[in-house]
Design an enzyme around this catalytic site. Structure first.
Site, PDB file in Angstrom:
ATOM      1  N   HIS A 112      -0.633   7.875   2.431  1.00 53.97           N
ATOM      2  CA  HIS A 112      -1.111   7.130   3.596  1.00 53.97           C
ATOM      3  C   HIS A 112      -2.165   7.966   4.301  1.00 53.97           C
ATOM      4  O   HIS A 112      -2.066   9.187   4.341  1.00 53.97           O
ATOM      5  CB  HIS A 112       0.059   6.838   4.559  1.00 53.97           C
ATOM      6  N   ASP A 144       4.259  -0.450   1.782  1.00 59.43           N
ATOM      7  CA  ASP A 144       4.171  -1.338   0.623  1.00 59.43           C
ATOM      8  C   ASP A 144       5.192  -1.024  -0.465  1.00 59.43           C
ATOM      9  O   ASP A 144       5.397  -1.841  -1.362  1.00 59.43           O
ATOM     10  CB  ASP A 144       2.755  -1.261   0.011  1.00 59.43           C
TER      11      ASP A 144
HETATM   12  N1  ACO Z   1      -0.858   8.607  -6.106  1.00 58.94           N
HETATM   13  C1  ACO Z   1      -1.406   9.728  -6.607  1.00 58.94           C
HETATM   14  N2  ACO Z   1      -2.244  10.514  -5.922  1.00 58.94           N
HETATM   15  C2  ACO Z   1      -2.518  10.147  -4.667  1.00 58.94           C
HETATM   16  C3  ACO Z   1      -1.976   9.014  -4.066  1.00 58.94           C
HETATM   17  C4  ACO Z   1      -1.111   8.229  -4.834  1.00 58.94           C
HETATM   18  N3  ACO Z   1      -0.554   7.125  -4.351  1.00 58.94           N
HETATM   19  N4  ACO Z   1      -2.424   8.913  -2.803  1.00 58.94           N
HETATM   20  C5  ACO Z   1      -3.227   9.947  -2.614  1.00 58.94           C
HETATM   21  N5  ACO Z   1      -3.292  10.697  -3.730  1.00 58.94           N
HETATM   22  C6  ACO Z   1      -4.051  11.912  -3.928  1.00 58.94           C
HETATM   23  C7  ACO Z   1      -5.492  11.568  -4.274  1.00 58.94           C
HETATM   24  O1  ACO Z   1      -5.683  11.434  -5.657  1.00 58.94           O
HETATM   25  C8  ACO Z   1      -6.220  12.745  -3.719  1.00 58.94           C
HETATM   26  O2  ACO Z   1      -6.073  13.831  -4.616  1.00 58.94           O
HETATM   27  P1  ACO Z   1      -7.314  14.838  -4.910  1.00 58.94           P
HETATM   28  O3  ACO Z   1      -7.555  15.520  -3.595  1.00 58.94           O
HETATM   29  O4  ACO Z   1      -6.788  15.724  -5.965  1.00 58.94           O
HETATM   30  O5  ACO Z   1      -8.447  13.966  -5.320  1.00 58.94           O
HETATM   31  C9  ACO Z   1      -5.435  13.101  -2.456  1.00 58.94           C
HETATM   32  O6  ACO Z   1      -4.109  12.598  -2.676  1.00 58.94           O
HETATM   33  C10 ACO Z   1      -5.983  12.482  -1.182  1.00 58.94           C
HETATM   34  O7  ACO Z   1      -6.243  11.105  -1.438  1.00 58.94           O
HETATM   35  P2  ACO Z   1      -7.260  10.264  -0.576  1.00 58.94           P
HETATM   36  O8  ACO Z   1      -7.554   8.976  -1.253  1.00 58.94           O
HETATM   37  O9  ACO Z   1      -8.435  11.101  -0.167  1.00 58.94           O
HETATM   38  O10 ACO Z   1      -6.388  10.042   0.732  1.00 58.94           O
HETATM   39  P3  ACO Z   1      -6.608   8.897   1.749  1.00 58.94           P
HETATM   40  O11 ACO Z   1      -5.979   9.312   3.006  1.00 58.94           O
HETATM   41  O12 ACO Z   1      -8.029   8.529   1.823  1.00 58.94           O
HETATM   42  O13 ACO Z   1      -5.847   7.689   1.038  1.00 58.94           O
HETATM   43  C11 ACO Z   1      -4.431   5.966   0.454  1.00 58.94           C
HETATM   44  C12 ACO Z   1      -4.790   7.001   1.512  1.00 58.94           C
HETATM   45  C13 ACO Z   1      -5.659   5.133   0.107  1.00 58.94           C
HETATM   46  C14 ACO Z   1      -3.382   5.036   1.031  1.00 58.94           C
HETATM   47  C15 ACO Z   1      -3.897   6.661  -0.801  1.00 58.94           C
HETATM   48  O14 ACO Z   1      -2.747   7.417  -0.480  1.00 58.94           O
HETATM   49  C16 ACO Z   1      -3.587   5.695  -1.940  1.00 58.94           C
HETATM   50  O15 ACO Z   1      -4.499   5.327  -2.691  1.00 58.94           O
HETATM   51  N6  ACO Z   1      -2.290   5.264  -2.085  1.00 58.94           N
HETATM   52  C17 ACO Z   1      -1.945   4.296  -3.097  1.00 58.94           C
HETATM   53  C18 ACO Z   1      -2.307   2.887  -2.638  1.00 58.94           C
HETATM   54  C19 ACO Z   1      -1.359   2.410  -1.540  1.00 58.94           C
HETATM   55  O16 ACO Z   1      -0.162   2.522  -1.641  1.00 58.94           O
HETATM   56  N7  ACO Z   1      -1.976   1.830  -0.506  1.00 58.94           N
HETATM   57  C20 ACO Z   1      -1.212   1.263   0.636  1.00 58.94           C
HETATM   58  C21 ACO Z   1      -1.347   2.120   1.858  1.00 58.94           C
HETATM   59  S1  ACO Z   1      -0.388   1.480   3.197  1.00 58.94           S
HETATM   60  C22 ACO Z   1      -1.301   0.173   3.759  1.00 58.94           C
HETATM   61  O17 ACO Z   1      -2.480   0.132   3.665  1.00 58.94           O
HETATM   62  C23 ACO Z   1      -0.581  -0.949   4.336  1.00 58.94           C
END
Ligand code: ACO
Length: 394
Positions: A279, A330
């Site tokens: 998140h 989610d």
């Molecule tokens: N699985 C694996 N790795 C992840 C995940 C995940 N679910 N979430 C984050 N990471 C990793 C990324 O790959 C990244 O790694 P890196 O630095 O080695 O490249 C690091 O964690 C940071 O990720 P970002 O995308 O920069 O973090 P951000 O805060 O922008 O993203 C997000 C948040 C988009 C929710 C992300 O955690 C994600 O994609 N989760 C999966 C999708 C999801 O469940 N979305 C629902 C969110 S809740 C909502 O919107 C209601």
């Protein structure tokens, strides 16, 4: 995190200005406005709507009460709650013109695309669509909140070749949606579970879809445009679209007979994301996920199968150990909707159904003290190029 994804400070390319511009990738942690609606503390996993902790609200209030809370600033007394219920009831029936659109939607359409189209089309049949007065905007909020459940239920029934079910006027918002979807009245447990899901998804501060909505609202565009934009943003798998991907993942693991640990390891090795984890704000367990986890257990016990709950718990432990990532809203909502017998591609539309309360409350707040929301980009492209006649271009 790639270097480009780090927050960094860059010099304003417009050298004539002396003030340095701050560039923050993805606007992470940027404070864009003041809001009185929701408080999120991502470090300790805290969420409140208008000062009330989400756990308290989930346990003790209905979606209709939360609608009042978000719009009015505090929980309603009985008279106000009765008034809102009556207003919602009076707005339930869809305009005739919407039915002709719904009946022409292809049966294999993505329900979020259908919902987005239908909500946009609602404006065509509302004489007040472009009336920006607070009174008209409130009436439109009521109409949108009342009509989105009817639209989603109709989309699902029509694509299955079934006739839509007329809404009831003697039951709760949650009950009515499940009734219109299934054509039969839900049991008490299903209604309460679904109502709590609506409470939990109703609002979450300046998340991507609410921000999108407020950006549209801030141009003094109309309520329908802004809510349509919110739906469009929510559709993405990094936001509300993740809940359907979670259930598809659980089913895939189950069908493959693989252990969740092996599935996760293979995904992470390919640098793929595990949906329902991570998140932007929460760096610990999303409090809504904690509530949904407990609800999922209760529901599993009720229906005599803890399969999805146990698989989800196992995944939660692995993700914590491997990536220090926690479930978001989610993750556990997916298997709850599955247990309620809801089609997987309706999970995100249901998220939108609930979030109409939050989006419309934010639009009210935006218009009470409006300023255009307009950040800028750091231009990093070429400069000083000259046009060539088309025959000389490569
Ligand atoms: N699985 C694996 N790795 C992840 C995940 C995940 N679910 N979430 C984050 N990471 C990793 C990324 O790959 C990244 O790694 P890196 O630095 O080695 O490249 C690091 O964690 C940071 O990720 P970002 O995308 O920069 O973090 P951000 O805060 O922008 O993203 C997000 C948040 C988009 C929710 C992300 O955690 C994600 O994609 N989760 C999966 C999708 C999801 O469940 N979305 C629902 C969110 S809740 C909502 O919107 C209601």
């Amino acid at each position: 995190m790639p270097a480009s994804a780090q927050n960094n400070v860059s010099k304003d390319p417009e050298k004539s200005k002396n003030t340095p511009a701050v560039k923050v990738q993805g606007l992470a942690d940027v404070v864009a406005l003041d809001s009185h609606i929701a408080f999120v503390n991502g470090k300790i996993g805290q969420l409140s709507y208008r000062g009330y902790d989400i756990r308290d609200l989930a346990q003790n209030t209905s979606y209709e009460e939360v609608f009042c809370l978000l719009h009015d600033g505090d929980l309603p007394n009985q008279a106000r709650l009765d008034q809102v219920k009556e207003q919602l009831r009076a707005a339930l029936v869809l305009p005739e013109g919407i039915w002709s659109i719904l009946r022409r939607i292809p049966k294999d359409a993505n329900p979020m695309a259908s919902l987005r189209t239908a909500v946009s089309a609602l404006s065509l049949f509302d004489d007040e669509a472009d009336d920006g007065s607070p009174e008209a905007n409130y009436r439109k909020s009521i109409r949108i909140v009342a009509r989105v459940p009817s639209i989603i239920a109709a989309i699902d029934r029509l694509r299955k070749g079934k006739e839509p079910v007329a809404p009831r006027t003697d039951c709760s918002h949650a009950h009515n949606f499940l009734y219109m979807l299934n054509g039969e009245r839900p049991g008490e447990m299903a209604e309460r579970t679904f109502d709590t899901c609506l409470v939990l998804h109703a609002e979450h501060g300046l998340n991507a879809s609410t921000f999108a909505s407020r950006v549209i609202g801030a141009t003094l565009s109309d309520m329908y445009s802004a809510v349509t934009g919110g739906i469009a943003a929510l559709k993405g798998p990094l936001h509300g679209g993740a809940n359907q991907e979670v259930m598809r993942m659980l089913l895939e693991i189950d069908r493959s007979g693989r252990r969740p640990a092996d599935y996760i390891a293979a995904k992470l090795a390919k640098k793929e994301r595990i949906m329902g984890f991570g998140h932007r704000v929460y760096k610990t367990m999303d409090p809504r996920a904690g509530i949904l986890k407990d609800m999922g257990k209760g529901l599993g016990e009720e229906i005599g199968s803890l399969k999805w709950y146990e698989m989800s718990l196992e995944m939660m432990e692995i993700m914590k150990a491997e990536k220090s990532l926690y479930p978001n809203v989610d993750f556990f909502s997916a298997s709850i909707y599955y247990a309620l017998g809801i089609a997987i591609d309706l999970y995100t539309p249901i998220f939108a159904l609930s979030r109409t309360a939050g989006w419309s409350a934010h639009l009210k707040e935006q218009w009470e003290d409006n300023r255009l929301i307009r950040p800028k980009a750091a231009y990093v492209g070429p400069q000083g190029k000259r046009t060539l006649p088309i025959g000389q271009r490569t």
